[in-house]
Enzyme design. Structure first.
Site, mmCIF file in Angstrom:
data_model
loop_
_atom_site.group_PDB
_atom_site.id
_atom_site.type_symbol
_atom_site.label_atom_id
_atom_site.label_comp_id
_atom_site.label_asym_id
_atom_site.label_seq_id
_atom_site.Cartn_x
_atom_site.Cartn_y
_atom_site.Cartn_z
ATOM 1 N N TRP A 52 0.883 -1.158 0.000
ATOM 2 C CA TRP A 52 0.000 0.000 0.000
ATOM 3 C C TRP A 52 0.931 1.221 0.000
ATOM 4 O O TRP A 52 1.675 1.425 0.955
ATOM 5 C CB TRP A 52 -0.832 0.069 1.268
ATOM 6 C CG TRP A 52 -2.054 -0.736 1.488
ATOM 7 C CD1 TRP A 52 -3.290 -0.238 1.783
ATOM 8 C CD2 TRP A 52 -2.205 -2.169 1.554
ATOM 9 N NE1 TRP A 52 -4.186 -1.258 2.016
ATOM 10 C CE2 TRP A 52 -3.545 -2.455 1.877
ATOM 11 C CE3 TRP A 52 -1.323 -3.239 1.359
ATOM 12 C CZ2 TRP A 52 -4.031 -3.752 2.009
ATOM 13 C CZ3 TRP A 52 -1.796 -4.537 1.486
ATOM 14 C CH2 TRP A 52 -3.130 -4.782 1.799
ATOM 15 N N ILE A 96 0.840 -3.662 -6.335
ATOM 16 C CA ILE A 96 0.938 -2.292 -5.849
ATOM 17 C C ILE A 96 -0.467 -1.747 -5.644
ATOM 18 O O ILE A 96 -1.317 -1.825 -6.534
ATOM 19 C CB ILE A 96 1.694 -1.419 -6.859
ATOM 20 C CG1 ILE A 96 3.134 -1.916 -7.019
ATOM 21 C CG2 ILE A 96 1.675 0.055 -6.457
ATOM 22 C CD1 ILE A 96 3.833 -1.376 -8.250
ATOM 23 N N LYS A 97 -0.701 -1.189 -4.444
ATOM 24 C CA LYS A 97 -1.989 -0.558 -4.156
ATOM 25 C C LYS A 97 -1.774 0.934 -3.972
ATOM 26 O O LYS A 97 -0.992 1.358 -3.116
ATOM 27 C CB LYS A 97 -2.619 -1.136 -2.893
ATOM 28 C CG LYS A 97 -3.941 -0.471 -2.521
ATOM 29 C CD LYS A 97 -4.437 -0.874 -1.151
ATOM 30 C CE LYS A 97 -5.727 -0.131 -0.813
ATOM 31 N NZ LYS A 97 -6.179 -0.367 0.578
ATOM 32 N N VAL A 98 -2.456 1.738 -4.775
ATOM 33 C CA VAL A 98 -2.377 3.201 -4.669
ATOM 34 C C VAL A 98 -3.779 3.783 -4.772
ATOM 35 O O VAL A 98 -4.735 3.094 -5.134
ATOM 36 C CB VAL A 98 -1.472 3.808 -5.772
ATOM 37 C CG1 VAL A 98 -0.018 3.503 -5.521
ATOM 38 C CG2 VAL A 98 -1.891 3.320 -7.159
#
Length: 302
Positions: free
Chosen positions: A167, A201-203
């Site tokens: 995150w 990938i967390k955005v």
């Protein structure tokens, strides 16, 4: 395994077969299995915002089993939660959905922008998880300690055959409030997660604002008003699409806004949504209906 999933996994050069197998578990799970698109249910908000703010609106959600069952019944790709939440349903739901152990956490009373490590790779292995999850705050005073921590934890996870989800939420330092969601900052945050070895990938979905004075010239002359174009840029920053990128559902919002976000993520080449409050804070029937609609969007059926 579908050709789409194989093509995604082929981009993870230098990754051991056990980690790829766990990535495949997530990519092949549920109603989006095999499409290369994901919907993950994250329930770490009890730590971050407190139980009343997170669950009182839908009291069934105080029960950890509720979230396991929601993710399973909706046909989602994975379920992410802190240690206690996963332990509370690990035996009942073993093998029914890939899980991600959120391995660090904060709380809403803290005055510093930081997170404590609240779980271990050993816990993730014991609970049968497919991955660990870890939050970093690029821009904060604690970012360098966090980078040290995830370097060690990610190496341990890889040795254990687990994937790593990061995150990456810019916050603190010289960033303005608008800058936390700025396009250039969001792309930088995604790239930083990729550089730290994240497999997923967390955005957050970025705005059209450009924060960094040094980056202004790079972004001049391009119209960034279209959210799908902004998603495409964040994906580009994630090793030109060589890493799986999912976007946060963010704060509670209307259903139409949730659906439009998903359409823009799809159009921009993102891999999907990691959506919590916008589903589990709704009555169960409404949450299932929303997730059904999101699945249809990501499958190109809507």
């Amino acid at each position: 395994m579908t050709p789409t999933v194989k093509a995604i996994l082929d981009k993870y050069e230098g990754t051991n077969p056990a980690v790829k197998a766990n990535l495949a578990r997530i990519l092949m799970q549920g109603r989006l299995g095999g499409t290369g698109k994901l919907i993950i249910l994250p329930v770490d908000q009890g730590f971050e915002h407190g139980p009343a703010r997170s669950f009182a609106i839908n009291p069934e959600a105080y029960d950890p089993h509720y979230h396991f069952q929601l993710a399973i019944d909706a046909g989602l790709s994975a379920y992410a939660a802190p240690l206690g939440m996963l332990e509370a349903g690990a035996e009942t739901f073993a093998g029914q959905i890939p899980t991600i152990l959120k391995i660090n956490s904060s709380n809403s009373w803290a005055t510093s922008i930081n997170q404590a490590v609240t779980g271990s790779v050993e816990d993730a292995v014991r609970l049968g998880c497919a991955a660990i999850g870890f939050t970093i705050y690029p821009g904060s005073d604690g970012i360098f300690d966090a980078m040290d921590q995830i370097a060690i934890l990610s190496a341990q996870a890889k040795e254990a055959g687990l994937a790593t989800v990061i995150w990456s939420y810019p916050r603190g330092g010289k960033l303005s409030k608008d800058g936390e969601l700025a396009l250039d900052v969001g792309a930088y945050a995604a790239h930083m997660a990729a550089l730290l070895g994240a497999h997923i990938i967390k955005v957050k979905l970025p705005s059209a604002h450009i924060e960094q004075a040094e980056a202004q010239k790079v972004y001049e002359g391009t119209d960034w008003s279209n959210q799908a174009d902004r998603v495409r840029h964040v994906v580009q920053a994630s090793f030109a699409g060589r890493r799986i990128v999912v976007f946060s559902g963010g704060a509670a919002k209307g259903a139409d806004a949730v659906y439009q976000d998903a359409r823009d993520i799809l159009a921009g080449g993102g891999n999907g949504s990691i959506i919590g409050r916008n589903t589990f804070q709704r009555p169960r029937a409404d949450a299932i209906a929303m997730l059904d609609k999101l699945v249809a969007i990501y499958k190109g059926e809507e």
